[in-house]
Design an enzyme around this catalytic site. Sequence first.
Site, mmCIF file in Angstrom:
data_model
loop_
_atom_site.group_PDB
_atom_site.id
_atom_site.type_symbol
_atom_site.label_atom_id
_atom_site.label_comp_id
_atom_site.label_asym_id
_atom_site.label_seq_id
_atom_site.Cartn_x
_atom_site.Cartn_y
_atom_site.Cartn_z
ATOM 1 N N HIS A 146 -2.701 -5.138 -5.014
ATOM 2 C CA HIS A 146 -3.598 -5.143 -4.050
ATOM 3 C C HIS A 146 -2.850 -4.411 -3.003
ATOM 4 O O HIS A 146 -1.853 -3.837 -3.199
ATOM 5 C CB HIS A 146 -3.902 -6.542 -3.559
ATOM 6 C CG HIS A 146 -2.500 -7.431 -2.932
ATOM 7 N ND1 HIS A 146 -1.720 -7.872 -3.839
ATOM 8 C CD2 HIS A 146 -2.343 -7.898 -1.804
ATOM 9 C CE1 HIS A 146 -0.746 -8.595 -3.034
ATOM 10 N NE2 HIS A 146 -1.471 -8.496 -2.057
ATOM 11 N N HIS B 9 -1.783 -4.776 0.336
ATOM 12 C CA HIS B 9 -0.923 -5.053 1.358
ATOM 13 C C HIS B 9 0.431 -4.294 1.276
ATOM 14 O O HIS B 9 0.911 -3.894 0.145
ATOM 15 C CB HIS B 9 -0.550 -6.577 1.336
ATOM 16 C CG HIS B 9 -1.629 -7.516 1.840
ATOM 17 N ND1 HIS B 9 -1.686 -8.845 1.386
ATOM 18 C CD2 HIS B 9 -2.837 -7.162 2.553
ATOM 19 C CE1 HIS B 9 -2.775 -9.331 1.910
ATOM 20 N NE2 HIS B 9 -3.469 -8.346 2.490
ATOM 21 N N ASP C 82 3.471 -4.886 1.665
ATOM 22 C CA ASP C 82 4.786 -5.360 0.814
ATOM 23 C C ASP C 82 4.247 -5.176 -0.882
ATOM 24 O O ASP C 82 5.179 -5.742 -1.617
ATOM 25 C CB ASP C 82 5.073 -6.692 1.122
ATOM 26 C CG ASP C 82 3.974 -8.015 1.032
ATOM 27 O OD1 ASP C 82 2.756 -7.317 1.083
ATOM 28 O OD2 ASP C 82 4.553 -9.132 0.702
ATOM 29 N N HIS C 83 3.242 -4.658 -1.013
ATOM 30 C CA HIS C 83 2.813 -4.717 -2.635
ATOM 31 C C HIS C 83 2.676 -3.093 -2.774
ATOM 32 O O HIS C 83 2.841 -2.690 -3.875
ATOM 33 C CB HIS C 83 1.832 -5.365 -2.880
ATOM 34 C CG HIS C 83 1.908 -6.771 -2.961
ATOM 35 N ND1 HIS C 83 2.207 -7.511 -3.882
ATOM 36 C CD2 HIS C 83 2.121 -7.763 -1.884
ATOM 37 C CE1 HIS C 83 2.796 -8.789 -3.859
ATOM 38 N NE2 HIS C 83 2.410 -9.014 -2.447
ATOM 39 N N HIS D 21 -7.252 -13.792 -1.827
ATOM 40 C CA HIS D 21 -6.279 -13.233 -1.003
ATOM 41 C C HIS D 21 -6.499 -11.997 -0.289
ATOM 42 O O HIS D 21 -6.561 -12.076 0.970
ATOM 43 C CB HIS D 21 -4.965 -13.165 -1.874
ATOM 44 C CG HIS D 21 -3.740 -12.734 -1.081
ATOM 45 N ND1 HIS D 21 -3.069 -13.404 -0.194
ATOM 46 C CD2 HIS D 21 -2.747 -11.717 -0.948
ATOM 47 C CE1 HIS D 21 -1.878 -12.877 0.549
ATOM 48 N NE2 HIS D 21 -1.934 -11.783 -0.108
ATOM 49 N N ASP E 82 -0.288 -11.832 -5.568
ATOM 50 C CA ASP E 82 -0.483 -12.964 -4.525
ATOM 51 C C ASP E 82 -1.644 -14.068 -4.965
ATOM 52 O O ASP E 82 -2.106 -14.703 -3.881
ATOM 53 C CB ASP E 82 -0.330 -12.471 -3.172
ATOM 54 C CG ASP E 82 0.892 -11.902 -2.765
ATOM 55 O OD1 ASP E 82 2.075 -12.019 -3.404
ATOM 56 O OD2 ASP E 82 0.798 -11.449 -1.578
ATOM 57 N N HIS F 278 6.179 -13.758 -4.880
ATOM 58 C CA HIS F 278 7.167 -14.438 -3.895
ATOM 59 C C HIS F 278 7.855 -15.690 -4.135
ATOM 60 O O HIS F 278 7.390 -16.403 -5.075
ATOM 61 C CB HIS F 278 6.186 -14.576 -2.649
ATOM 62 C CG HIS F 278 5.800 -13.406 -1.814
ATOM 63 N ND1 HIS F 278 6.386 -12.817 -1.117
ATOM 64 C CD2 HIS F 278 4.535 -12.914 -2.248
ATOM 65 C CE1 HIS F 278 5.458 -11.813 -0.670
ATOM 66 N NE2 HIS F 278 4.385 -11.748 -1.044
#
Length: 256
Positions: free
Chosen positions: A57, A59, A61-62, A115, A134, A172
């Site tokens: 996805h 975001h 941090d991805h 998410h 996530d 995570h």
Amino acid sequence: MSELSIRQFPCLSDNYGFLIHDPDSGETATIDTPDPDRILAEAEAAGWTITQIWNTHHHFDHAGGNAAIKAATGARIVAPSYESARIPGIDLAVSEGDSVWLGKIEAKVVFTPGHTSGHIVYSLPGEHVAFVGDTMFALGCGRLFEGTPQQMWTSLSRLAELPDDTVIYCAHEYTQANARFALSIDPDNRDLQAYAASVDAKRARGEATVPTTIGTEKAANPFLRAADPAIRARLGLADAANADVFAEIRRRKDTF
């Protein structure tokens, strides 16, 4: 089953990075790009060259390290078509039911909105492995930043249909906090009690609690257990739809 190698490592504050390597073809993929410097260093330490980036996805941090890793390696960026406007430089946009290949190893794309509106999971049925980003966590699930409870319940239910021995790599290290919440919702679940104790012991030793398995999560993760009579009774929702029970569990977690 092939000789697929998986290298897992912590990065950022609580993310995990994953490199998967097919020795037959020499191809290596990074699942998401939370920390490009760490990912490149891990690949170098393993003697692998990253040839693909598989995003779950958009975001940061991805997908935030995509450009740096592509600049360093020339890797092909594979990402969800549903989020193509929010992930720059995609080489291959994929959707529900598509296949992605690492050499001769197949990953099936599963659309799991909730998410984010366009989240996907990479399921490797021949390897009994899935990289779930996530959408699902050990004893938890992702926050609903963009999707609805019904969407997330449907997404989690689809993952729960994978074989029980499927190894789940979530992105995570949230399990200890998730366990504390889960016990507040399902305190008499002996599988959960044992799981939570194991998590505490692992974290005390500085060990990861990821990966997990579908079977383990089905027995203990409250976000997969909206149909369970004990959870429904505890929430006062005995006659509610599963998605509504899930929504209440998610609401409680958000304020726990």
